[in-house]
Design a protein around this motif. Structure first.
Motif, PDB file in Angstrom:
ATOM      1  N   GLY A  76       9.118 -50.274   3.949  1.00 40.79           N
ATOM      2  CA  GLY A  76       8.268 -49.493   3.073  1.00 40.79           C
ATOM      3  C   GLY A  76       7.493 -50.393   2.122  1.00 40.79           C
ATOM      4  O   GLY A  76       7.998 -51.407   1.646  1.00 40.79           O
ATOM      5  N   ILE A  77       6.248 -50.021   1.879  1.00 45.33           N
ATOM      6  CA  ILE A  77       5.450 -50.674   0.839  1.00 45.33           C
ATOM      7  C   ILE A  77       5.222 -49.620  -0.237  1.00 45.33           C
ATOM      8  O   ILE A  77       4.412 -48.712  -0.078  1.00 45.33           O
ATOM      9  CB  ILE A  77       4.114 -51.203   1.388  1.00 45.33           C
ATOM     10  N   CYS A  78       5.986 -49.727  -1.294  1.00 42.07           N
ATOM     11  CA  CYS A  78       5.997 -48.736  -2.365  1.00 42.07           C
ATOM     12  C   CYS A  78       4.901 -49.114  -3.361  1.00 42.07           C
ATOM     13  O   CYS A  78       5.056 -50.054  -4.143  1.00 42.07           O
ATOM     14  CB  CYS A  78       7.369 -48.744  -3.026  1.00 42.07           C
ATOM     15  N   ASN A  79       3.793 -48.391  -3.333  1.00 46.13           N
ATOM     16  CA  ASN A  79       2.580 -48.831  -4.025  1.00 46.13           C
ATOM     17  C   ASN A  79       2.268 -47.962  -5.243  1.00 46.13           C
ATOM     18  O   ASN A  79       2.129 -46.741  -5.118  1.00 46.13           O
ATOM     19  CB  ASN A  79       1.397 -48.815  -3.055  1.00 46.13           C
ATOM     20  N   THR A  80       2.127 -48.608  -6.380  1.00 47.67           N
ATOM     21  CA  THR A  80       1.751 -47.907  -7.609  1.00 47.67           C
ATOM     22  C   THR A  80       0.242 -47.991  -7.857  1.00 47.67           C
ATOM     23  O   THR A  80      -0.213 -47.869  -8.998  1.00 47.67           O
ATOM     24  CB  THR A  80       2.509 -48.476  -8.819  1.00 47.67           C
ATOM     25  N   ALA A 121      -1.690 -54.694  -0.828  1.00 50.81           N
ATOM     26  CA  ALA A 121      -0.821 -54.005   0.122  1.00 50.81           C
ATOM     27  C   ALA A 121      -1.155 -54.399   1.554  1.00 50.81           C
ATOM     28  O   ALA A 121      -0.260 -54.542   2.400  1.00 50.81           O
ATOM     29  CB  ALA A 121      -0.939 -52.495  -0.056  1.00 50.81           C
ATOM     30  N   GLN A 122      -2.435 -54.571   1.845  1.00 52.30           N
ATOM     31  CA  GLN A 122      -2.824 -55.001   3.185  1.00 52.30           C
ATOM     32  C   GLN A 122      -2.287 -56.384   3.483  1.00 52.30           C
ATOM     33  O   GLN A 122      -1.855 -56.664   4.616  1.00 52.30           O
ATOM     34  CB  GLN A 122      -4.348 -54.976   3.326  1.00 52.30           C
ATOM     35  N   VAL A 140       0.438 -57.648   2.245  1.00 45.98           N
ATOM     36  CA  VAL A 140       1.869 -57.450   2.491  1.00 45.98           C
ATOM     37  C   VAL A 140       2.090 -56.967   3.923  1.00 45.98           C
ATOM     38  O   VAL A 140       2.985 -57.450   4.632  1.00 45.98           O
ATOM     39  CB  VAL A 140       2.463 -56.451   1.478  1.00 45.98           C
ATOM     40  N   LYS A 141       1.276 -56.012   4.381  1.00 44.07           N
ATOM     41  CA  LYS A 141       1.387 -55.509   5.754  1.00 44.07           C
ATOM     42  C   LYS A 141       1.223 -56.634   6.762  1.00 44.07           C
ATOM     43  O   LYS A 141       1.969 -56.722   7.753  1.00 44.07           O
ATOM     44  CB  LYS A 141       0.330 -54.433   6.012  1.00 44.07           C
ATOM     45  N   ASN A 142       0.238 -57.502   6.519  1.00 42.03           N
ATOM     46  CA  ASN A 142       0.022 -58.627   7.435  1.00 42.03           C
ATOM     47  C   ASN A 142       1.287 -59.456   7.566  1.00 42.03           C
ATOM     48  O   ASN A 142       1.690 -59.844   8.671  1.00 42.03           O
ATOM     49  CB  ASN A 142      -1.122 -59.514   6.931  1.00 42.03           C
ATOM     50  N   GLY A 143       1.916 -59.733   6.429  1.00 40.19           N
ATOM     51  CA  GLY A 143       3.133 -60.545   6.456  1.00 40.19           C
ATOM     52  C   GLY A 143       4.273 -59.857   7.174  1.00 40.19           C
ATOM     53  O   GLY A 143       5.039 -60.484   7.905  1.00 40.19           O
ATOM     54  N   ILE A 144       4.396 -58.542   6.989  1.00 39.79           N
ATOM     55  CA  ILE A 144       5.467 -57.794   7.654  1.00 39.79           C
ATOM     56  C   ILE A 144       5.263 -57.795   9.163  1.00 39.79           C
ATOM     57  O   ILE A 144       6.215 -58.034   9.934  1.00 39.79           O
ATOM     58  CB  ILE A 144       5.517 -56.347   7.109  1.00 39.79           C
ATOM     59  N   TYR A 145       4.028 -57.568   9.596  1.00 38.11           N
ATOM     60  CA  TYR A 145       3.751 -57.624  11.030  1.00 38.11           C
ATOM     61  C   TYR A 145       4.048 -59.015  11.590  1.00 38.11           C
ATOM     62  O   TYR A 145       4.633 -59.153  12.674  1.00 38.11           O
ATOM     63  CB  TYR A 145       2.285 -57.262  11.293  1.00 38.11           C
ATOM     64  N   GLN A 147       1.352 -61.851   1.003  1.00 39.80           N
ATOM     65  CA  GLN A 147       1.622 -61.996   2.437  1.00 39.80           C
ATOM     66  C   GLN A 147       2.980 -62.650   2.678  1.00 39.80           C
ATOM     67  O   GLN A 147       3.742 -62.225   3.554  1.00 39.80           O
ATOM     68  CB  GLN A 147       0.516 -62.824   3.096  1.00 39.80           C
ATOM     69  N   LEU A 148       3.313 -63.648   1.884  1.00 44.71           N
ATOM     70  CA  LEU A 148       4.623 -64.293   2.009  1.00 44.71           C
ATOM     71  C   LEU A 148       5.751 -63.319   1.664  1.00 44.71           C
ATOM     72  O   LEU A 148       6.835 -63.370   2.255  1.00 44.71           O
ATOM     73  CB  LEU A 148       4.686 -65.521   1.102  1.00 44.71           C
ATOM     74  N   THR A 149       5.483 -62.451   0.699  1.00 45.84           N
ATOM     75  CA  THR A 149       6.478 -61.444   0.336  1.00 45.84           C
ATOM     76  C   THR A 149       6.717 -60.488   1.495  1.00 45.84           C
ATOM     77  O   THR A 149       7.858 -60.093   1.769  1.00 45.84           O
ATOM     78  CB  THR A 149       6.019 -60.677  -0.917  1.00 45.84           C
TER      79      THR A 149
END
Length: 580
Positions: free
Chosen positions: A49-53, A68-69, A71-76, A239-241
């Motif tokens: 989950g990416i919990c976005n405020t 957030a994008q 972060v998504k890149n890093g998760i993929y 992205q690292l996160t």
């Protein structure tokens, strides 16, 4: 601290939703596929989950969509399936009566979203003041792998060759207007220079403080706290996160593994070293309560008392977050504390490494901004916790932002019954007040305002400002912005609205403040105090509907974190029953 990684591969929490061929599994997967997700994304890989405020009503967080994008890149990249979702965004600059009133609502939102959805881990995307503690509180209550990434501070403001610090300059200039030292036209011109890029406050206000607390607790990657919002390295950090949270899920590295007693002690000492916000007191007490750590106001005083403030940032000092980042950021501060024997170097972080391992090779690139201990901004920073018959459960003061000549003082009380009473009287030239007096404001605590607004740094009366006086002692049960400064005693507990002694202070009473001896004393006999309290009556006309009613019924005092009584403790990550 040693951490034993879980064996991988293993069944994940999301498997209960997506990991089979039954009607219910197909129901959950098929609806997700209407977003164009390939079937192999549900092959057992971690769902993150990416919990976005993010919210345009929360200016500090309005740029989090782009992060957030990343972060998504890093998760993929790390083999996970990212799913972004919104939660209530507590914007400090817009919400009324106070963003603090909605911190617990946001925390509830986060907890229930994590508990009810098919998530194996979560990235907490935060920025503005209350979003950081709210998301950490919610994640701690569920205890699935979680990691913080902040939006970062704004770039420096500049006005006529001078740094403009978010909030801090606002308080300074508004006082200068009342003192006749600045024109309204100049004030309006300066407004254009205050917020010139995306991001949160560029001072060591509450947003920067809580970003630092997340890193000091071990809940964010090293270096996260200070990178400016518009710096490309902030995107890299995001992205690292994203990559790291996938590995945390595989290792089953949870908040309860990181948020230990040692972690909170590290954070408290770090807050002293950076000259952090008094708001951190309430927020860390609340987070500790969610994860099951016994943390008290006395711990804040004991652990932070002898910590020198070495970060020369507004509101305590001269510089802003941009310079702090260029100097090396929080890792330099952590290294200094570690070298001085003030940190638990074996505390675990979200990287899987210890705190000592994370900061072993950092360097200080500007000793004006991050000072050597022998040239500290103030030798005893931290948060002073004062007690006495005026604050039996405690009150707090930030020594690094206070005036030395007022740290021991006896003065006549000038009392304001609430914020409206203060506003009605403060500019009246007939107000019986001078610089030796102590300003007292009641009914601004968790139940009183309600929500405990940042009104504790009461502006001084114009007739005192015109004398060139810049500070007076102010006492209240309110909070103050982390960007504010002055000899301001806050969070007086029990608060006036529940019948604390603050409620019965009268004009003309003498009050003694002795910070060195941690004493806050109302010079009135015990018998008189008891008689006044017997006559006291609670406030009438408080909000009766919806969340406000829930808040008033269940919020606890500032001395324990102002959380709801029924939300203390972690409730675990049990999978809800399927209703289909």
């Amino acid at each position: 601290m040693t951490f034993k990684k879980a064996e991988w591969p293993r069944p994940l929490r999301s498997h209960e939703w997506y990991g089979g061929t039954s009607r219910d599994h197909i129901y959950h997967r098929s609806w997700m596929k209407n977003q164009g997700l390939p079937a192999d994304l549900f092959d057992g890989r971690p769902v993150i989950g990416i919990c976005n405020t993010w919210s345009e009503l929360t200016p500090c967080n309005a740029h989090l969509r782009d992060l957030a994008q990343r972060v998504k890149n890093g998760i993929y990249e790390a083999g996970g399936l990212p799913v972004e979702f919104p939660v209530f965004s507590t914007g400090e600059s817009s919400l009324r009566p106070s963003a603090m009133m909605y911190r617990n609502l946001a925390a509830m939102d986060v907890e229930e979203a994590l508990r009810a959805n098919p998530l194996d881990g979560v990235v907490l995307m935060v920025g503005c003041d209350k979003t950081t503690p709210a998301l950490l509180m919610g994640a701690s209550s569920v205890d699935i792998p979680a990691i913080v990434v902040t939006g970062g501070p704004m770039l420096n403001g500049w006005f006529r060759g001078e740094r403009v610090g978010s909030g801090t300059a606002l308080w300074q200039m508004s006082e200068a207007i009342k003192a006749g030292e600045m024109s309204r036209e100049d004030f309006l011109e300066a407004e254009q220079a205050m917020s010139r890029s995306p991001g949160s406050c560029n001072t060591m206000g509450t947003a920067s403080t809580m970003a630092s607390m997340a890193e000091a607790l071990g809940m964010a990657l090293s270096g996260n706290a200070a990178i400016p919002a518009v710096d490309s390295r902030r995107r890299v950090m995001a992205q690292l996160t994203g990559r790291r949270i996938v590995e945390m899920v595989k290792d089953d590295l949870k908040p309860s593994d990181i948020l230990t007693r040692q972690a909170f002690e590290n954070a408290i000492r770090t807050n002293g070293a950076i000259g952090g916000s008094t708001n951190a007191v309430i927020h860390l007490l609340a987070i500790a309560g969610r994860i099951g750590i016994d943390l008290t106001l006395d711990d804040w005083d004991k652990l932070g008392r002898e910590i020198p403030t070495i970060v020369d940032l507004m509101p305590s000092g001269r510089f802003l977050m941009e310079e702090f980042f260029y100097a090396g950021g929080l890792p330099v501060v952590l290294k200094s504390l570690l070298d001085g024997g003030k940190l638990h170097g074996d505390a675990l972080t979200v990287s899987g490494k210890t705190m000592a391992e994370e900061v072993s090779n950092v360097r200080n690139w500007n000793e004006e901004v991050i000072r050597p201990v022998e040239n500290a901004l103030t030798p005893n920073g931290g948060i002073a916790v004062l007690k006495g018959n005026l604050a039996p459960n405690g009150a707090v003061l930030k020594p690094s932002a206070a005036s030395p000549h007022l740290m021991q003082h006896r003065g006549r009380a000038v009392v304001f019954e609430d914020i409206d009473d203060y506003k009605a009287k403060i500019n009246d030239e007939k107000l019986d007040i001078d610089e030796t007096c102590i300003m007292v404001m009641k009914n601004c605590g968790p139940k009183g305002y309600p929500g405990m607004a940042e009104v504790g740094n009461m502006g001084l009366p114009p007739k005192v400002l015109r004398k060139g006086i810049k500070d007076m002692i102010r006492i209240s049960d309110a909070r103050m912005s982390g960007t504010a400064y002055g000899t301001v005693i806050l969070h007086t507990s029990p608060e006036a609205a529940v019948g604390g002694p603050l409620a019965i202070v009268r004009n003309g009473d003498m009050i003694e403040v002795d910070v060195a001896n941690r004493r806050l004393h109302l010079d009135v006999s015990d018998a008189e105090i008891a008689a006044r309290l017997a006559e006291w009556k609670p406030l009438a006309g408080q909000p009766q509907s919806g969340y406000a009613r829930l808040f008033l019924d269940h919020v606890q005092g500032a001395d324990t974190g102002a959380d709801f009584d029924f939300l203390k403790g972690s409730r675990g990550k049990a999978v809800p029953k399927d209703s289909h």
